[in-house]
Structures are given as structure tokens and as C-alpha cells.
Design an enzyme around this catalytic site. Structure first.
Site, PDB file in Angstrom:
ATOM      1  N   ASP A   1      23.226  74.326  64.594  1.00 49.03           N
ATOM      2  CA  ASP A   1      23.283  73.288  65.602  1.00 49.03           C
ATOM      3  C   ASP A   1      24.498  73.459  66.496  1.00 49.03           C
ATOM      4  O   ASP A   1      25.149  72.518  66.872  1.00 49.03           O
ATOM      5  CB  ASP A   1      23.315  71.913  64.916  1.00 49.03           C
ATOM      6  CG  ASP A   1      22.928  70.831  65.903  1.00 49.03           C
ATOM      7  OD1 ASP A   1      22.346  71.184  66.937  1.00 49.03           O
ATOM      8  OD2 ASP A   1      23.218  69.663  65.646  1.00 49.03           O
TER       9      ASP A   1
ATOM     10  N   HIS B   1      22.079 113.892  60.857  1.00 51.41           N
ATOM     11  CA  HIS B   1      23.077 112.891  60.466  1.00 51.41           C
ATOM     12  C   HIS B   1      24.400 113.047  61.227  1.00 51.41           C
ATOM     13  O   HIS B   1      24.838 112.093  61.887  1.00 51.41           O
ATOM     14  CB  HIS B   1      23.272 112.922  58.947  1.00 51.41           C
ATOM     15  CG  HIS B   1      24.479 112.177  58.468  1.00 51.41           C
ATOM     16  ND1 HIS B   1      24.611 110.814  58.621  1.00 51.41           N
ATOM     17  CD2 HIS B   1      25.610 112.606  57.864  1.00 51.41           C
ATOM     18  CE1 HIS B   1      25.780 110.431  58.115  1.00 51.41           C
ATOM     19  NE2 HIS B   1      26.413 111.505  57.650  1.00 51.41           N
TER      20      HIS B   1
ATOM     21  N   GLU C   1      32.787 119.455  52.720  1.00 50.25           N
ATOM     22  CA  GLU C   1      32.248 118.875  51.503  1.00 50.25           C
ATOM     23  C   GLU C   1      30.953 119.564  51.052  1.00 50.25           C
ATOM     24  O   GLU C   1      30.788 119.872  49.880  1.00 50.25           O
ATOM     25  CB  GLU C   1      31.995 117.383  51.770  1.00 50.25           C
ATOM     26  CG  GLU C   1      31.485 116.593  50.607  1.00 50.25           C
ATOM     27  CD  GLU C   1      32.584 116.247  49.611  1.00 50.25           C
ATOM     28  OE1 GLU C   1      33.741 116.616  49.842  1.00 50.25           O
ATOM     29  OE2 GLU C   1      32.249 115.614  48.594  1.00 50.25           O
ATOM     30  N   ASP C   2      30.057 119.819  52.008  1.00 46.04           N
ATOM     31  CA  ASP C   2      28.692 120.220  51.630  1.00 46.04           C
ATOM     32  C   ASP C   2      28.335 121.669  51.934  1.00 46.04           C
ATOM     33  O   ASP C   2      27.236 122.113  51.633  1.00 46.04           O
ATOM     34  CB  ASP C   2      27.672 119.333  52.369  1.00 46.04           C
ATOM     35  CG  ASP C   2      27.774 117.887  51.930  1.00 46.04           C
ATOM     36  OD1 ASP C   2      28.366 117.642  50.858  1.00 46.04           O
ATOM     37  OD2 ASP C   2      27.285 117.013  52.659  1.00 46.04           O
TER      38      ASP C   2
ATOM     39  N   ASP D   1      30.136 107.104  60.194  1.00 47.36           N
ATOM     40  CA  ASP D   1      29.370 107.784  59.141  1.00 47.36           C
ATOM     41  C   ASP D   1      28.673 106.744  58.257  1.00 47.36           C
ATOM     42  O   ASP D   1      27.482 106.818  57.990  1.00 47.36           O
ATOM     43  CB  ASP D   1      30.350 108.643  58.323  1.00 47.36           C
ATOM     44  CG  ASP D   1      29.694 109.319  57.134  1.00 47.36           C
ATOM     45  OD1 ASP D   1      28.549 109.793  57.278  1.00 47.36           O
ATOM     46  OD2 ASP D   1      30.343 109.380  56.064  1.00 47.36           O
TER      47      ASP D   1
ATOM     48  N   HIS E   1      31.905 116.634  60.137  1.00 43.82           N
ATOM     49  CA  HIS E   1      32.551 115.841  59.092  1.00 43.82           C
ATOM     50  C   HIS E   1      32.081 116.160  57.673  1.00 43.82           C
ATOM     51  O   HIS E   1      32.804 115.906  56.717  1.00 43.82           O
ATOM     52  CB  HIS E   1      32.437 114.332  59.381  1.00 43.82           C
ATOM     53  CG  HIS E   1      31.134 113.704  58.998  1.00 43.82           C
ATOM     54  ND1 HIS E   1      30.086 113.576  59.875  1.00 43.82           N
ATOM     55  CD2 HIS E   1      30.712 113.157  57.831  1.00 43.82           C
ATOM     56  CE1 HIS E   1      29.078 112.977  59.266  1.00 43.82           C
ATOM     57  NE2 HIS E   1      29.424 112.712  58.015  1.00 43.82           N
TER      58      HIS E   1
HETATM   59 MN    MN Z   1      28.242 111.813  56.373  1.00 42.26          MN
END
Ligand code: MN
Length: 706
Positions: free
Chosen positions: A259, A47, A75-76, A138, A71
């Protein structure tokens, strides 16, 4: 290792030192995310690498790419901001921190919460705009890989993307990303509609192909013959979501939207843009109001291009955009193109300068406004410069064009509400229906049974919906009123010839309407009422068909003129020259397409028409005539203090009102007035005149009929 090698191929615009730095970020991220998996089962590191790849395609700098790779680590994973600062420097640490903060924001899709969402977003990007660029990349990758997520999560993310991220990308000029976000959000949120539009698009492609090729060939040949070097002509296909949005918001049919044949011409220099414009205008006629020069006057987000719509071959509309390669880069990549052109000075960087000004304005605004709602109203004006946002009493948000009024709002809520509205409350206070709405106001529409749209609204409404609804209503109303009048006129004409309209058989009616080229009997009556067809001509034809000419000489005893009731509406007009009022002897003149004009019998304007039976018609007032009628009174008064006040008081005491007042000849001793007052009938007028004559200041007084 294969993962990074593939990504590295996109980095050839950077130096090897910069690439090494990015590689270091990759290794740290890979280590930190070890063992983590995405919903799809792929290793998590795929990712951040994909996000960095999107940014590499935008040719972003090494700090942005390193931040993209890192990034999600704060957070993770167990990595800290301190660690990033130590190993990658302050810039990257702050970018990652900013993206993490943005990730933590719980965006809420409820209308009231939108304000807060935007505020958070803007705050995050006001530090460093690259934060939002990373965040958009992201989000784009998350949208591309939405499928394995549980349905409720998918829908929430897609909704948020359409509500918040796509508009922000659009505002930053990042057209490519914003379009992809919209398409993905549309596909996820409205599966069926997405498929339907896609299928319709696929079918349409076939018949469009030949015309597109023909136009493309014409343009190329034109540019070549005018020796314009280095050009590129591409066709632009409309995006599914924008087609859908147009169908939904503007109520247009798929065919009408499609059109349109859209082309983009990219040339080398600004001068050649204008030369290319000359070539296409020479090729096809331009549609006058559809020309925009955004090169001379860039859009607020810095967008530059020339737009023109032309009458193409076979009458198809052709939309052309003309711009330089640099402008095209900006148009696709928006603010991200700023980094691409940072070093070189190929062209003045209008877009990024404007965006930076915008951002610093936002920061200032953020400081100076207390409430988030007030702040967001200001931001929205910038994000969506041509729209205002107002709320219904229940808190639903309505998007209207700038300068929209309460009537526009009423029609936006529902046609029936627009048709029946009589007043409104803006922020809980009564206000005129013509009030121009501003951002953030709450609007409540007050309706009344039996209320009808007012033709005067057409002077101030701005939305197409309100305009067409009002027109439609008036047209219907005019039609039904014309039919009633036409019927009365025809039956009178038949009575003149001694034949009752009751003897009109269906068969005769059918012949008459066929001869007139109309479809319904009502159409015929309408055209009589509107003055487009002479009642006595129709009557004569009816009599001839009934083979009843013998009786036509014999005039019936009960010839009654058409009665004027005062309730006929817009097909009966009171002549502004003589101002007839109930009680006056009157006549009427039929004016083509305008209906009946009622004049005073003594009006000098009608002298010529009096003997023209085609247009002249006898009328009388009905016994129960209703309404207020304008009438002119000429007054000569002494010149003194309080004279006007005395006169107006007298008129209002007689329960009348003044609709106009003109001051004429004037000298030291006296002056002359022409007052238009509203009266019910002659008796009412006589009462007013008596009252005025009693005033000592009034020298002379008379009604004006001419
Ligand atoms: Mn992310």
C-alpha cells in the site's frame, strides 16, 4: 563467431584497440574451454561471454572484460598464470588470479563460519575491487542458469548468494545486481513463498494501476508547470524478496507493504532536485519524519538521493526519490560506475572515493586485528552499519538494531522469554538487562516462572517487537487489575444502596452495557476501575432497572470500604504528596484513566475533593497488606562529621532502605534533611523513628504528611 559478434555490440564505448584486446582474450578462452560443457549442455565458453556481457552493460574497462572472459581458465583448463601475464599483462593476470582464488573459497553458511567467509571475500577484493565485481557478475550468471543443476547444489549456491554475495553487492552500491541476486536466490530457495508473493503482486497490479497513473500525471504536470527541464518520472515496483523480507522480519501484511506508491524522479542537475522536491511537496503534504536528504549527506556507500514520503490522493502514501542522472547511475551500478565516470569529470565521484577509503580501512583493520572474528565484527559494522550481531548460547546468530539491549534480545528469541526474563549473562558474566549489546557478544537470558515485564524497560528497549510485547502485557495486566478493582467498587456502591451485587441479573447487566456502548460486563468493570466511569452512577442505574429504588434509602449495615491489599499493581497508586502507609487512616480519589490514588486522611491536597462523591471513595487497608511503602521523614541534625553515616546506618539496621534524600536549610551548626524511607507499615516506621531519636546528632524529627 556469432557469440562474440553479439557481445561486441555492447562494446561501443571502447576504442577499437581495446576491443581487439578483448577479442584476443575471447579467442584464448574459447580455445582453452574447447570441448567443455555446462550442466545445461551449452558450450562452456557461453558462460564467460555472458559474464563479460554483464560487465559490459556496467561499462567496465577492457582489463575487467578480458579478465571476465578468462576468469575460469586457470581453474578449469591447462593455461597458467604465467601465460596470461605474458600475453595479457600483469593487470589481467592478477585479476584472473584473484577471481580464481575467490572461486576456490569454500563459503560456509554456518553462523560461525560467516566471519571467515567475509574475511576471505574482503581480502580478495582489497587487492583490486574489480575482482569482486567480476565475481559478482560470475555469480549472477550462475544464478540465472541454476535450473539444470541438481537440487542440493542449487540450494547451496542460492543460500550462499543470499548470505554473502547479495549483501556485498549492496554494500558496494551495486543495487541492480544485488536485487537480481536476491530475487533469484529467493525464487530458488523458497519456491512456494516466491510464487505466492508473485501471484499476490500480479493481482494487486490491477487496482494499483489507476492510482499510479493519477499520481504520475500530477507529478509530471507539476514539474512541467515549474519549467523543470529534462525530467523522467518512473514508478518503482517493490521487489518480491524485499516484500517477503518485510513480511517475515517485521510481521507485516502483504497489503500494508504494497500500500505504498513509489516514484523516482530523475532530473539534470542537483539544483533541479531541490526544485522538484518543492514541486512534489507543493502537490502533496509530506509526512514529517520521512524526509531524508542523501544528496547533502550521502550514505556510507556513497548513495545520493532525496527521499520523501507524502500523503497522496485518496490518502495513499507516496514515496518519492529525487536525484540526478549521474546519481541514478551510481545508485544502480554502485562502485562499478566509478569506471564509467573515470575519464570524464561530470560530477565529483563521492561514491568511489568513499568506497576506496572503506577498502583501505579494511586492509588496515585486517593487518591490525589478529582473530578473524574480531575482524569480521568490524567489517560487519561497515557492511551493515545499523545492526549488531550477537549469539545465543547455542551459537545461533541474531541480528538486532544498533543500541539494542538484552531485553530486546530476549524478545527477539521468543516473546515468552522476554516476558519472563529477570537477568542476563553477557559473555558468561552477569549483566543488567538494560545493557546495550555489542557485536559478537554471546547473550544468555535467565528467566523465572512468574516474572513479568517491567514498565521501566520501555525506557531503553529499541526494537518494535520488545516495545509492543511489553505494552501489550502491561495493557492486559492493567485490564485484569482494573476489572478486579472495578468489581469491588461497584459492589460497594450497590451495598451502599442496600443491594448485593449477587442480585445483578444477566438481563440488567446486558441493558447496562448496551447503554454504555460496551461489549462485555468486564469492559464496564474495567472502566470503573480505571476511573472513567462512576461506580455509584452505574449502581443507581442498576437499581433503577431492578425497580428497587425503595430500598435505596435504606443503608445496609455491612457497608465495608474497599480494601487495599498492596498487590493491586498499577491501578492503585500511593499519592506522592502524603505517602500513606499501612496503619494510616486513608481515603482514595479516583482519577480518570489513572485509577485509584490513595491519600493519607490528613493530606492537604484532598481537602477540595473530600465532598465530591463522584471521585471520592472510602478505603481501608486490608489486614494482610504487603509491600514496601515510601514515607517522608523530616530530620534536623547537628552539623558534624559522620552524621549522615550514623543516620543511614540506623535506617538500614532497622531493615529499611532510603529511596531518596534531600538536604534543605543548612548553617554552621545544623542542617535539615528530608529522607524518604521504605517501610512495611506504621509499626516499622515507629521503630525507625525510635532508633533515630536515640542518636545524639538528631535535634528534631517528624514524619511529613502533606
Ligand atoms: Mn564462472
Amino acid at each position: 563467431m556469432g557469440l562474440f559478434r553479439k557481445f561486441r555490440k555492447k562494446l561501443d564505448y571502447l576504442t577499437s584497440d581495446q576491443i581487439d584486446y578483448i577479442h584476443k582474450a575471447y579467442l584464448v578462452a574459447q580455445q582453452a574451454h574447447r570441448g567443455q560443457k555446462r550442466y545445461s549442455g551449452d558450450p562452456y565458453i557461453t558462460h564467460p561471454v555472458a559474464v563479460a556481457s554483464i560487465l559490459a552493460d556496467l561499462k567496465m574497462d577492457q582489463s575487467t572484460l578480458a579478465s571476465a572472459l578468462l576468469h575460469d581458465v586457470i581453474e578449469d583448463t591447462t593455461l597458467t598464470n604465467q601465460y596470461l601475464k605474458k600475453h595479457f599483462g600483469e593487470e589481467v593476470a592478477e585479476l584472473v588470479e584473484g577471481v580464481s582464488k575467490l572461486t576456490q573459497i569454500e563459503f560456509n553458511s554456518r553462523a560461525e563460519a560467516q566471519a571467515e567467509n567475509f574475511r576471505k571475500m574482503v581480502l580478495a577484493m582489497s587487492e583490486d575491487i574489480r575482482v569482486i565485481i567480476v565475481k559478482l557478475a560470475d555469480r549472477l550468471h550462475n544464478m540465472r542458469t541454476l535450473e539444470p543443476l541438481p537440487p542440493h547444489k542449487r540450494r547451496r549456491i542460492a543460500r550462499e548468494t543470499l548470505d554473502i554475495f547479495a549483501p556485498v553487492a549492496q554494500r558496494l552500491g551495486m543495487h541492480e545486481i544485488s536485487v537480481e541476486l536476491e530475487e533469484l536466490g529467493f525464487a530458488c530457495l523458497y519456491r512456494q513463498r516466491y510464487r505466492a508473493v508473485k501471484e499476490a503482486m500480479r493481482k494487486a497490479r490491477g487496482y494499483r494501476k489507476n492510482i499510479l497513473e493519477e499520481i504520475n500525471y500530477d507529478i509530471r504536470a507539476g514539474l512541467q508547470s515549474h519549467k523543470i527541464p529534462f525530467f523522467e518520472v518512473t514508478t518503482r515496483e517493490k521487489h518480491l524478496f524485499s516484500i517477503y523480507r518485510k513480511m517475515r522480519d517485521k510481521g507485516r501484511r502483504f497489503e500494508d507493504i504494497l500500500d505504498v506508491y513509489a516514484f523516482r524522479i530523475v532530473v539534470d542537475t542537483r539544483d533541479n532536485c531541490y526544485r522538484a522536491l518543492g514541486v512534489v511537496h507543493n502537490l502533496y503534504k509530506p509526512i514529517p519524519e520521512r524526509f531524508k536528504d542523501y544528496i547533502a549527506l550521502p550514505k556510507s556507500n556513497g548513495y545520493q538521493s532525496i527521499h520523501s514520503t507524502l500523503f497522496g490522493p485518496h490518502g495513499v502514501p507516496v514515496e518519492v526519490q529525487i536525484r540526478t542522472n549521474t546519481m541514478d547511475q551510481f545508485a544502480q551500478k554502485g562502485i562499478a560506475a566509478h569506471w564509467l565516470y573515470k575519464e570524464g569529470t561530470a560530477e565529483p565521484d563521492a561514491k568511489s572515493i568513499k568506497n576506496q577509503q572503506w577498502l583501505s580501512n579494511l586492509v588496515e583493520m585486517q593487518k591490525s586485528t589478529g582473530s578473524s572474528l574480531e575482524f569480521i565484527e568490524n567489517v560487519k559494522i561497515d557492511l551493515f552499519p545499523d545492526e549488531v550481531y550477537v549469539f545465543s548460547p547455542k551459537g545461533s546468530i541474531f541480528e538486532l538494531p544498533k543500541r539494542a539491549t538484552a531485553v530486546d534480545f530476549a524478545y527477539a528469541v521468543h516473546t515468552d522469554i522476554g516476558n519472563a526474563c529477570i537477568a542476563c549473562k553477557i559473555d558468561h558474566k552477569l549483566a543488567p538487562l538494560s545493557t546495550i549489546l555489542s557485536n559478537g557478544q554471546s547473550v544468555e537470558i535467565i528467566t523465572s516462572k512468574g516474572a513479568r515485564p517491567n514498565p521501566a524497560w520501555l525506557n531503553f528497549v529499541v526494537t518494535g517487537k520488545a516495545r509492543s510485547c511489553i505494552r501489550h502485557y502491561l495493557k492486559n495486566q492493567q485490564r485484569s487489575q482494573s476489572i478486579v478493582l472495578g468489581e469491588e467498587m461497584l459492589s460497594k456502591a450497590l451495598r451502599v444502596h442496600g443491594k448485593s451485587k449477587n442480585k445483578l441479573t444477566d438481563k440488567i447487566k446486558e441493558v447496562v452495557i448496551n447503554e454504555a456502548g460496551l461489549e462485555k460486563w468486564d469492559d464496564l468493570l474495567e472502566s470503573i476501575g480505571m476511573g472513567n466511569r462512576m461506580s455509584h452512577v452505574v449502581a443507581e442505574r442498576v437499581l433503577a432497572l431492578a425497580n428497587d429504588n425503595k430500598d435505596s434509602e435504606k443503608y445496609s449495615d455491612d457497608i465495608k470500604p474497599v480494601q487495599i491489599k498492596g498487590t493491586e499493581g498499577i491501578v492503585v497508586n500511593y499519592a506522592p504528596c502524603c505517602h500513606p502507609i499501612p496503619g494510616d487512616p486513608i481515603v482514595s480519589i479516583l482519577r480518570s484513566g489513572r485509577g485509584l490514588y490513595i491519600h493519607h486522611q490528613q493530606c492537604s491536597k484532598i481537602a477540595g475533593a473530600r465532598h465530591d462523591p463522584n471521585h471520592f471513595m472510602a478505603v481501608v487497608w486490608a489486614d494482610d497488606v504487603v509491600g514496601e511503602f515510601d514515607v517522608n521523614i523530616f530530620v534536623s541534625v547537628v552539623n558534624g562529621k559522620g552524621v549522615l553515616a550514623a543516620i543511614t546506618k540506623e535506617i538500614s539496621d532497622a531493615e529499611s532502605s532510603i529511596s531518596d534524600l534531600k538536604i534543605g536549610e543548612r548553617d554552621e551548626d545544623h542542617y535539615e534533611l528530608t529522607i524518604t524511607v521504605q517501610v512495611k507499615d506504621r509499626k516499622h516506621l515507629a521503630q525507625i523513628i525510635r532508633g533515630l531519636k536515640k542518636l545524639s546528632c538528631v535535634l528534631k524529627l517528624q514524619r511529613v504528611v502533606s
